[in-house]
Design a protein around this motif. Structure first.
Motif, PDB file in Angstrom:
ATOM      1  N   GLY A  20      -0.960  -5.537  12.855  1.00 37.53           N
ATOM      2  CA  GLY A  20      -1.602  -4.645  11.885  1.00 37.53           C
ATOM      3  C   GLY A  20      -2.139  -3.363  12.470  1.00 37.53           C
ATOM      4  N   LEU A  21      -2.765  -3.440  13.646  1.00 34.36           N
ATOM      5  CA  LEU A  21      -3.370  -2.251  14.257  1.00 34.36           C
ATOM      6  C   LEU A  21      -2.313  -1.457  15.027  1.00 34.36           C
ATOM      7  N   CYS A  22      -1.409  -0.846  14.290  1.00 33.26           N
ATOM      8  CA  CYS A  22      -0.246  -0.207  14.909  1.00 33.26           C
ATOM      9  C   CYS A  22      -0.619   0.934  15.846  1.00 33.26           C
ATOM     10  N   ALA A  23      -1.725   1.619  15.571  1.00 33.42           N
ATOM     11  CA  ALA A  23      -2.121   2.751  16.406  1.00 33.42           C
ATOM     12  C   ALA A  23      -2.513   2.322  17.813  1.00 33.42           C
ATOM     13  N   LEU A  24      -2.759   1.018  18.022  1.00 33.32           N
ATOM     14  CA  LEU A  24      -3.229   0.528  19.320  1.00 33.32           C
ATOM     15  C   LEU A  24      -2.144  -0.189  20.117  1.00 33.32           C
ATOM     16  N   GLY A  25      -0.901  -0.089  19.663  1.00 30.82           N
ATOM     17  CA  GLY A  25       0.169  -0.789  20.369  1.00 30.82           C
ATOM     18  C   GLY A  25       0.504  -0.163  21.706  1.00 30.82           C
ATOM     19  N   PRO A  26       1.134  -0.934  22.590  1.00 34.36           N
ATOM     20  CA  PRO A  26       1.464  -2.357  22.477  1.00 34.36           C
ATOM     21  C   PRO A  26       0.206  -3.250  22.509  1.00 34.36           C
ATOM     22  N   PRO A  75     -14.339  -4.026  12.140  1.00 35.79           N
ATOM     23  CA  PRO A  75     -14.207  -3.381  10.827  1.00 35.79           C
ATOM     24  C   PRO A  75     -12.792  -3.404  10.270  1.00 35.79           C
ATOM     25  N   PHE A  76     -11.781  -3.305  11.137  1.00 31.52           N
ATOM     26  CA  PHE A  76     -10.409  -3.244  10.647  1.00 31.52           C
ATOM     27  C   PHE A  76     -10.000  -4.546   9.963  1.00 31.52           C
ATOM     28  N   TYR A  77     -10.455  -5.681  10.480  1.00 26.83           N
ATOM     29  CA  TYR A  77     -10.019  -6.972   9.947  1.00 26.83           C
ATOM     30  C   TYR A  77     -11.039  -7.644   9.028  1.00 26.83           C
ATOM     31  N   ALA A  78     -12.302  -7.279   9.134  1.00 26.05           N
ATOM     32  CA  ALA A  78     -13.361  -8.028   8.456  1.00 26.05           C
ATOM     33  C   ALA A  78     -13.182  -8.107   6.940  1.00 26.05           C
ATOM     34  N   LYS A  79     -12.689  -7.044   6.314  1.00 28.33           N
ATOM     35  CA  LYS A  79     -12.582  -7.037   4.854  1.00 28.33           C
ATOM     36  C   LYS A  79     -11.153  -7.265   4.372  1.00 28.33           C
ATOM     37  N   GLN A  80     -10.289  -7.675   5.287  1.00 26.47           N
ATOM     38  CA  GLN A  80      -8.921  -7.990   4.889  1.00 26.47           C
ATOM     39  C   GLN A  80      -8.814  -9.457   4.475  1.00 26.47           C
ATOM     40  N   MET A  81      -7.785  -9.744   3.696  1.00 26.49           N
ATOM     41  CA  MET A  81      -7.461 -11.121   3.313  1.00 26.49           C
ATOM     42  C   MET A  81      -5.954 -11.238   3.382  1.00 26.49           C
ATOM     43  N   ARG A  82      -5.465 -11.997   4.339  1.00 28.62           N
ATOM     44  CA  ARG A  82      -4.022 -12.015   4.617  1.00 28.62           C
ATOM     45  C   ARG A  82      -3.357 -13.217   3.945  1.00 28.62           C
ATOM     46  N   LEU A 131      -1.080   2.116   6.092  1.00 31.86           N
ATOM     47  CA  LEU A 131      -2.101   3.156   6.174  1.00 31.86           C
ATOM     48  C   LEU A 131      -1.697   4.178   7.223  1.00 31.86           C
ATOM     49  N   GLY A 132      -1.544   5.441   6.811  1.00 27.55           N
ATOM     50  CA  GLY A 132      -1.106   6.474   7.743  1.00 27.55           C
ATOM     51  C   GLY A 132      -1.707   7.821   7.406  1.00 27.55           C
ATOM     52  N   GLY A 133      -1.246   8.838   8.107  1.00 19.83           N
ATOM     53  CA  GLY A 133      -1.753  10.185   7.881  1.00 19.83           C
ATOM     54  C   GLY A 133      -2.963  10.486   8.735  1.00 19.83           C
ATOM     55  N   LEU A 144      -1.198  -1.606   9.268  1.00 18.77           N
ATOM     56  CA  LEU A 144      -0.854  -2.425   8.108  1.00 18.77           C
ATOM     57  C   LEU A 144      -2.083  -3.223   7.704  1.00 18.77           C
ATOM     58  N   VAL A 145      -2.496  -3.105   6.440  1.00 15.60           N
ATOM     59  CA  VAL A 145      -3.690  -3.807   5.974  1.00 15.60           C
ATOM     60  C   VAL A 145      -3.372  -4.562   4.690  1.00 15.60           C
TER      61      VAL A 145
END
Length: 628
Positions: A81-87, A141-148, A387-389, A396-397
């Motif tokens: 999900g956190l694509c900006a932090l890859g690999p 914060p990135f994952y706390a409010k997600q529901m997968r 999520l981009g821009g 991906l969220v």
């Protein structure tokens, strides 16, 4: 072929091993064939393009050097999900989240963490590091409010290992359908869940299945739209890369529900990782007897194949997609008749996108009441967004329907870089519209977005700040649509080109106030008369930007200025005399010799010669050049 009992044995055996990948997992005794540590490395497209394959091979080499091959398992997964932090790499059972990993980091991680148990804190995702130690990834914060739900297995399993999918409850849903439910009960469960199509239209999935089921035919089909052509969208691709068996199982359930025996996944050839993993998954499912002439020994017959698309955006429209599967040029067909009556090869057909199918197994297992307790009354469940821009945390969220745009942008996305103000978010790609700052707190669901002139779309969400020109954004999406039009109907083939010409004139400072009226009038004609959804929705980005940012259009027309400083034809570079030191750096770097002046004296720019490339402003060390 595997029996239901054999599948249950796999769930128990493999499930014990992969349970170590769960946050706060119960201690498990490490027995023969198990590993004390598991390293999950993202193998999605984003991380693969950032050298993830080399990281995996180096990791295995280092583990062998240290004699840890039998103790530490390396697993290639889908997107975390956190694509900006890859690999990205996660070490379990600790759950240590290493981000932006480099090949040269691997020996240290193996030596310190995997051999000696010392977490290399400086290489961790820093939001997991606190004064009290390392916190759970799910607390960030990135994952706390997600529901997968649709993404539940992405980043958690090896997508090329069917046993790992089975161990996470995979194929239990199709077992339940075949042994406990009638086709009508399956359809009623999907209807009661309130699941709506996640591909953009939002049509109730259960109703679509019911219409196909009631039509009698000697052959019916189940199709999956994995064509995903919106700029900035990668939701379906990521699900196929990380959890292909979920789609296979869901399509089998759909086949059982409507009486179909054959399925097709239509996926664009530009998704090589997704195509490869889907092919592997289909072969594994056949080998286990989960696809074929006698699924799970019950007599139910269902098989599926892949059809590759050439990248035509119009093939995301259901009738064009089916025409392409048939081996013809991908063009839309008039409706009615609808595909549920006369679809692929003129037989009753249902078509859903990847994300829609990914929800089905969980709905069957947990029930309709569970699913419709999530989200809002008219938009149940969750939605996946790419999520981009202009956002700090590109990725991906997946959030419950009804989550506000503010929550996604400011909390999950981490806000806008450099603290710049939020201006708008483009939702739904070329078919969608812009949501301005005044609607940041509107809940994101199908009906609320339509009320403000936007739409959910397939899930692309591009964030824009105050440096974005809304005329330019509208032109960008319309250029895409013009290029992708199949040309079958005049409103789309000709109308969108005329619309683009009007926008182009405005961006060059050649428009009039009458041009704005022409744009609105032409847009409505296209929406009302185009053959398919591509043409009908093409004016949406234009109309929404004109509605919410009309002042910017007026500035382009009346003042011949672009407030955001983006439209080159309306820019004018000027050198401030009081700041210019006469260093001549700007003149020496101007490609067209538009700058004149002598050493140690203020310089000037000739507007007639200036091509507005910005080279002078980039080189100036004294901030003496401004754009007017």
């Amino acid at each position: 072929m595997k029996t239901m009992a054999e599948l249950q044995e796999i769930r128990e055996r493999v499930g014990k091993m992969i349970s170590l990948r769960e946050e706060n997992s119960e201690p498990v005794e490490i027995t023969k064939g198990m590993y004390r540590s598991q390293v999950l490395v993202c193998g999605g497209t984003g991380c693969t393009s950032s050298n993830a394959e080399k990281i995996i091979s180096t990791l295995k080499e280092e583990l062998e050097k240290q004699g840890l091959t039998d103790e530490v398992q390396v697993v290639r997964t889908g997107c975390f999900g956190l694509c900006a932090l890859g690999p990205i790499m996660i070490v379990y059972p600790e759950g240590s989240f290493y981000s932006m990993v480099k090949v040269e980091d691997i020996p240290e991680i193996v030596e310190q963490h995997l051999k000696n148990g010392i977490i290399v804190t400086r290489l961790l995702y820093q939001e997991t590091v606190t004064e009290d130690g390392v916190k759970s990834l799910n607390e960030t914060p990135f994952y706390a409010k997600q529901m997968r739900i649709a993404l539940r297995n992405c980043g958690a399993i090896d997508p090329e290992n069917i046993d790992e999918y089975i161990a996470r409850g995979g194929y239990l849903a199709i077992e339940k359908c075949l042994s406990e439910m009638t086709p009508a009960q399956v359809i009623e469960t999907v209807k009661a869940s309130g699941l709506r199509g996640r591909g953009g239209g939002g049509f109730p999935t259960g109703i679509k299945w019911g219409l196909a089921a009631q039509n009698k035919a000697d052959q019916k089909y189940v199709c999956c739209n994995a064509d995903e052509g919106d700029p900035g969208a990668f939701m379906d691709r990521s699900i196929l890369e990380g959890d292909p068996h979920a789609v296979i199982e869901a399509m089998s359930i759909a086949g059982y529900a409507i009486g179909a025996t054959q399925g097709y996944v239509y996926v664009r050839a530009e998704y090589p990782i997704a195509v490869h993993r889907l092919r592997v998954a289909i072969e594994q499912a056949r080998e286990y007897g989960l696809l074929g002439d006698n699924v799970l020994g019950t007599g139910f017959k269902f098989d599926m194949d892949i059809r590759l698309g050439a990248g035509a955006f119009v093939c995301g429209e259901e009738t064009a997609l089916m025409t392409s599967i048939e081996g013809k040029r991908g063009e839309p067909r008039p409706r009615p008749p609808y595909p549920a009556v006369k679809g692929l090869f003129e037989k009753p057909t249902i078509l859903n996108n990847v994300e829609t199918y990914a929800n089905i197994p969980q709905i069957i297992l947990k029930g309709a009441d569970w699913f419709n307790s999530i989200g809002t009354k008219g938009s149940t469940g969750t939605k996946v967004f790419a999520l981009g821009g202009k956002i700090n945390h590109t990725g991906l969220v997946e959030v419950p329907m009804g989550t506000t745009l503010r929550t996604i942008v400011e909390e999950i996305g981490g806000g806008i870089p450099s603290g710049r103000p939020f201006k708008a978010a483009q939702m739904g790609g070329p078919s969608g519209g812009c949501v301005p700052a005044e609607y940041l707190d509107v809940p994101i669901d199908y009906d609320s977005l339509i009320e403000i002139g936007a739409m959910m779309g397939s899930g692309g969400l591009i964030v824009m700040d105050d440096t974005t020109c809304m005329v330019d954004i509208a032109k960008f999406f319309l250029e895409f649509t013009v290029d992708e039009s199949c040309g079958k109907c005049t409103p789309c083939r000709i109308g969108t080109k005329r619309l683009l010409e009007l926008l182009d004139r405005i961006s060059r400072g050649e428009g009039t106030m009458e041009s704005l009226e022409e744009i609105e009038d032409l847009s409505q004609h296209i929406k009302n008369s185009a053959l398919c959804a591509l043409g009908q929705t093409a004016p949406n980005p234009v109309l929404s930007t004109l509605k919410f940012f009309r002042n910017e259009y007026v500035a382009h027309v009346k003042d011949r200025k672009c407030p955001a400083g983006v439209c080159k034809d309306l820019l004018q570079y000027e050198i401030l005399e009081d700041k210019c030191k006469g260093c001549t750096l700007c003149a020496r770097n101007c490609p067209v010799n538009a700058i004149t002046g002598t050493v140690k004296n203020p310089h000037k720019i000739d507007p007639a010669k200036c091509i507005k490339c910005g080279a002078c402003m980039e080189r100036c060390k004294f901030n003496a050049i401004v754009v007017k």
